[in-house]
Design a protein around this motif. Structure first.
Motif, mmCIF file in Angstrom:
data_model
loop_
_atom_site.group_PDB
_atom_site.id
_atom_site.type_symbol
_atom_site.label_atom_id
_atom_site.label_comp_id
_atom_site.label_asym_id
_atom_site.label_seq_id
_atom_site.Cartn_x
_atom_site.Cartn_y
_atom_site.Cartn_z
ATOM 1 N N GLU A 1 -10.147 8.217 -1.361
ATOM 2 C CA GLU A 1 -9.175 7.434 -2.134
ATOM 3 C C GLU A 1 -9.780 6.967 -3.451
ATOM 4 O O GLU A 1 -9.103 6.941 -4.493
ATOM 5 C CB GLU A 1 -8.681 6.239 -1.317
ATOM 6 N N THR B 1 -8.480 7.910 -7.277
ATOM 7 C CA THR B 1 -8.195 6.859 -8.250
ATOM 8 C C THR B 1 -9.016 7.047 -9.517
ATOM 9 O O THR B 1 -8.487 6.951 -10.640
ATOM 10 C CB THR B 1 -8.482 5.482 -7.633
ATOM 11 N N ASP C 1 2.790 2.779 -9.891
ATOM 12 C CA ASP C 1 3.321 2.610 -8.541
ATOM 13 C C ASP C 1 4.823 2.877 -8.458
ATOM 14 O O ASP C 1 5.394 2.920 -7.366
ATOM 15 C CB ASP C 1 3.008 1.206 -8.001
ATOM 16 N N TYR D 1 -6.139 2.172 -6.174
ATOM 17 C CA TYR D 1 -5.430 3.177 -5.379
ATOM 18 C C TYR D 1 -4.080 2.645 -4.904
ATOM 19 O O TYR D 1 -3.092 3.387 -4.862
ATOM 20 C CB TYR D 1 -6.287 3.575 -4.167
ATOM 21 N N GLU D 2 -4.038 1.361 -4.580
ATOM 22 C CA GLU D 2 -2.797 0.757 -4.085
ATOM 23 C C GLU D 2 -1.712 0.730 -5.157
ATOM 24 O O GLU D 2 -0.542 0.528 -4.854
ATOM 25 C CB GLU D 2 -3.057 -0.661 -3.585
ATOM 26 N N GLN D 3 -2.090 0.921 -6.421
ATOM 27 C CA GLN D 3 -1.126 0.905 -7.522
ATOM 28 C C GLN D 3 -0.613 2.299 -7.873
ATOM 29 O O GLN D 3 0.077 2.467 -8.876
ATOM 30 C CB GLN D 3 -1.769 0.262 -8.754
ATOM 31 N N SER E 1 1.759 5.462 -6.777
ATOM 32 C CA SER E 1 2.896 5.745 -5.895
ATOM 33 C C SER E 1 2.545 6.884 -4.940
ATOM 34 O O SER E 1 1.796 7.805 -5.301
ATOM 35 C CB SER E 1 4.129 6.119 -6.703
#
Length: 781
Positions: A199, A203, A231, A100-102, A104
């Motif tokens: 989240e 993803t 991202d 998820y952090e990847q 944008s």
């Protein structure tokens, strides 16, 4: 109003209600409402339960709770370079996961606001959307489906619309199948919401979505259409990709740019309507920007290290079979020793040189008004070369199967011209070629191979197996074997030095006549003469690549011992223990040659080349780490003396490596050896530095294809420039970690002074026992 009046109205109202309840039509309405209520309260849950339980096998199976808690998703396995760059993937469906952090923020918000703006308010099903969907169906004004992102994920993960989960009723198809499939998606959606965070669902959905052009998952889609990572996607790029989710092919921006632009702008309007795009002016500005693609479909013919990836496949498939993994769907991370920057340098060096060499090759043969396939004895063009070669192709075999071997139709069809795209050094070009035209065209191309290796670690840093993997599949690093010519001579000299000869030991430049089975062997030097009669030391003789001195040495040490010595250093191909072995007549691979030369630089320690450091599963757990095999091939003093010998090619007058770029020699120790076979069919160059050993080979696909004369086809002209250009690029980029320096010295020191310029014949004989010296008469006897 008086109390009595109010009381009368109340009484009248009650009377009317009693009369209404007694009417037959009202009783029917009440009954229908109760039936509907009971159907909803009891019937719907009962229906859902029967679907979930697959009552009597009517509805088809459901995925297990375990599979929902741990959904399996077919993933491409990825090759990763030593410097962390993706080299390519092995896939059936090209998919790779991201966290998820990847993703944008623009991408996530575009997805939610466009596809499911109440995503954080529902638990898998958006009931507020269903009246809109129903109204759209009744009015034939479909304004979008009611599926949530979670339901879409359920469909992606478990293929609810496919045949895998069919039952007796769903096999009928039509609306009934859709209803049951939708029901299963509802059930799975609720279970997904119970097991994952919002989240995680976002993803997983983006990781499993299809984006056409063989791109599955947002990571591959971002790379395919925009050459970006997820991202880094902006709002315009996000709108294009999110728009594709409803119909990937129809909204493919490469194939259907107008559809894609219209859909992108619809998505942008939703972002404006829901206040993500703040103003009308900003929305209008964005809407008027064209879609700016950087489109590149990922396949095994594109990207870096295409030949390396292809050769590695057989190793990985065997490994996967032994460890119960599917290379194409298990999501493995395969970490390699290849450095993406050095690989790029190698591919650039080869392309730069081979494009010019090919032009020279064509010029030389056109001056002779001949094709380049020639007979080694008569030097004339080989007749019917193409006719014989076409019979080995699948095209010919298919035509024979269709028309019969002796049918004129076979020959006619082989010469029918048709549109095709062909390789050229100026880029792909469209043309009209027959099968015979194509065969002739491609047999005019020179091929090449190159490999670069760290001699201390055994790590292969660059691997270029040919000039273009899309059009020429054959790998010339490990798959192909050819005669190494004079690049094999260091093994002859190495064995002599191991036996006690000094680099400064002197012999006459006179080709010996040696008795061999069936006659005598009397090899001339490359200039066609049988020697100058000059006395010279071994270092100078090897630097000048004299056949005369090499022939004398193999007679002294014995061809079988030379073969054994070469095997110890890393040559694994069969070597014929005959006198001509000294001149490199036994076929070997470039892979083996680089490996063996590394044994010299590594002070006699042979380290097996390796190209995979570790393999991880899709969760990042290390399954296996790889360590190269090592073994002492020869003592460190012998190895270092051979380094000194190879430096002679750069330093001695007349050395075959004297012509390398001056910038490479400054503040650096370099050794090298050229090689050229008969008729210049093969050109080789082996270059060594303190931390890199690199080999290059150039030749035709067939040994009969070569330059018309030795001058243009020798290794110093065909192969050495590739090594030269590559090393210049490496030294121009110190960040890769392979800078200039000195070769390692033996820890025990040397037993002689390595400076042949300070020695004379009597000095050298003091190093080598007298009984080792053999006269030409002794050789002939």
């Amino acid at each position: 109003m008086s109390t009595s009046t109010s009381s009368k109205k109340t009484t009248r109202r009650k009377t009317n209600n009693i009369l209404l309840l007694q009417k037959p039509w009202f009783k029917k309405v009440i009954k229908a409402v109760w039936i509907l209520f009971l159907c909803v309260v009891i019937g719907v849950p009962l229906y859902v339960y029967t679907v979930k339980a697959d009552l009597f096998g009517l509805f088809g199976g459901m995925p297990s709770l375990k599979s929902i808690e741990n959904p399996q998703n077919d993933l491409s396995s990825e090759l990763i370079s030593a410097d962390g760059v993706s080299l390519g993937r092995y896939f059936r469906y090209n998919r790779s996961q991201v966290a998820y952090e990847q993703l944008s923020p623009d991408l996530v918000n575009t997805l939610l606001l466009s596809e499911d703006h109440r995503f954080y308010d529902h638990s898998g099903m958006d009931f507020w959307a269903y009246p809109r969907v129903l109204w759209g169906l009744l009015t034939f004004n479909n304004r979008g489906g009611g599926s949530t992102i979670t339901q879409q994920l359920a469909k992606n993960l478990f293929r609810t619309r496919g045949d895998e989960l069919d039952g007796t009723l769903t096999r009928v198809g039509g609306p009934l199948k859709i209803l049951v499939s939708k029901t299963k998606e509802w059930i799975i959606s609720v279970q997904l919401e119970e097991n994952y965070t919002k989240e995680e669902i976002i993803t997983m959905y983006l990781n499993t979505a299809e984006f056409s052009s063989n791109a599955y998952g947002i990571k591959v889609a971002a790379e395919t259409y925009f050459q970006k990572q997820p991202d880094s996607l902006n709002v315009l790029e996000s709108a294009v990709l999110v728009g594709m989710l409803q119909n990937p092919s129809f909204y493919n921006p490469q194939r259907n740019p107008n559809n894609a632009l219209r859909k992108r702008n619809e998505v942008l309007y939703k972002l404006y309507a829901r206040n993500y795009i703040k103003s009308q002016a900003e929305h209008d500005s964005l809407k008027n920007i064209p879609i700016q693609l950087k489109f590149s479909v990922q396949n095994q013919n594109q990207g870096l290290a295409t030949y390396f990836r292809s050769v590695l496949t057989s190793f990985l498939m065997k490994w996967c079979k032994d460890h119960n993994y599917d290379l194409w769907e298990s999501g493995l991370k395969i970490y390699t020793t290849i450095d993406s920057r050095m690989q790029q340098f190698a591919e650039e060096a080869m392309a730069e040189h081979m494009s010019k060499l090919q032009k020279e090759f064509e010029t030389q043969w056109k001056l002779k008004n001949s094709n380049p396939w020639t007979d080694s004895d008569t030097k004339a063009e080989i007749k019917n070369f193409l006719q014989r070669k076409i019979k080995k192709t699948e095209t010919y075999k298919n035509l024979v199967a269709r028309y019969g071997e002796n049918s004129d139709s076979v020959n006619i069809m082989l010469n029918v011209k048709k549109p095709m795209t062909v390789f050229s050094w100026k880029g792909e070009r469209d043309t009209l070629f027959s099968s015979m035209d194509s065969l002739r065209y491609y047999n005019w191309f020179l091929q090449a191979g190159m490999m670069s290796m760290d001699p201390e670690t055994g790590a292969i840093k660059a691997w270029v197996g040919g000039i273009n993997h899309k059009y020429f599949k054959y790998d010339h690093v490990k798959q192909g074997t050819r005669q190494p010519g004079s690049t094999f001579k260091p093994f002859v000299y190495g064995k002599a030095i191991e036996d006690g000869y000094s680099p400064c030991f002197e012999l006459l430049d006179i080709s010996p006549t040696i008795k061999v089975p069936g006659g005598v062997w009397n090899p001339p030097n490359s200039d066609g003469t049988y020697g100058s009669g000059e006395k010279m030391n071994l270092r100078v003789a090897m630097a000048r690549s004299l056949n005369s001195v090499t022939a004398q040495l193999i007679a002294k040490v014995g061809p079988a011992n030379v073969a054994k010595f070469a095997n110890q250093l890393g040559i694994s191909s069969p070597l014929d223990p005959v006198m001509s072995l000294a001149l490199g007549t036994s076929d070997v691979s470039l892979y083996e040659m680089v490996s063996a030369y590394c044994s010299f630089v590594n002070l006699g320690m042979h380290i097996e080349p390796y190209y995979v450091t570790r393999i991880e599963d899709k969760n990042g757990n290390v399954i296996e780490s790889f360590v190269p095999k090592t073994g002492q091939a020869t003592d460190e003093r012998t190895a270092y003396k051979m380094i000194y010998m190879l430096q002679g090619g750069v330093e001695e007058e007349g050395g075959s490596s004297r012509g390398i770029s001056y910038s490479l020699k400054v503040d650096n120790e370099i050794g090298g050896k050229t090689g050229t076979t008969n008729d210049a069919s093969d050109g080789w160059y082996m270059g060594i530095t303190h931390n890199l050993v690199t080999g290059a080979w150039v030749g035709g696909d067939e040994r009969t294809i070569h330059f018309p004369n030795w001058t243009f086809g020798q290794g110093s002209k065909t192969a050495r420039p590739i090594w030269d250009k590559y090393m210049v690029k490496v030294y121009e980029h110190p960040e890769v970690g392979y800078g200039k320096g000195l070769f390692k010295r033996p820890a025990s020191g040397l037993d002689i002074v390595l400076d042949c310029n300070r020695h004379n014949a009597s000095d050298s004989t003091s190093v080598v026992p007298v009984e080792k010296e053999i006269s030409l008469d002794d050789i002939n006897n």
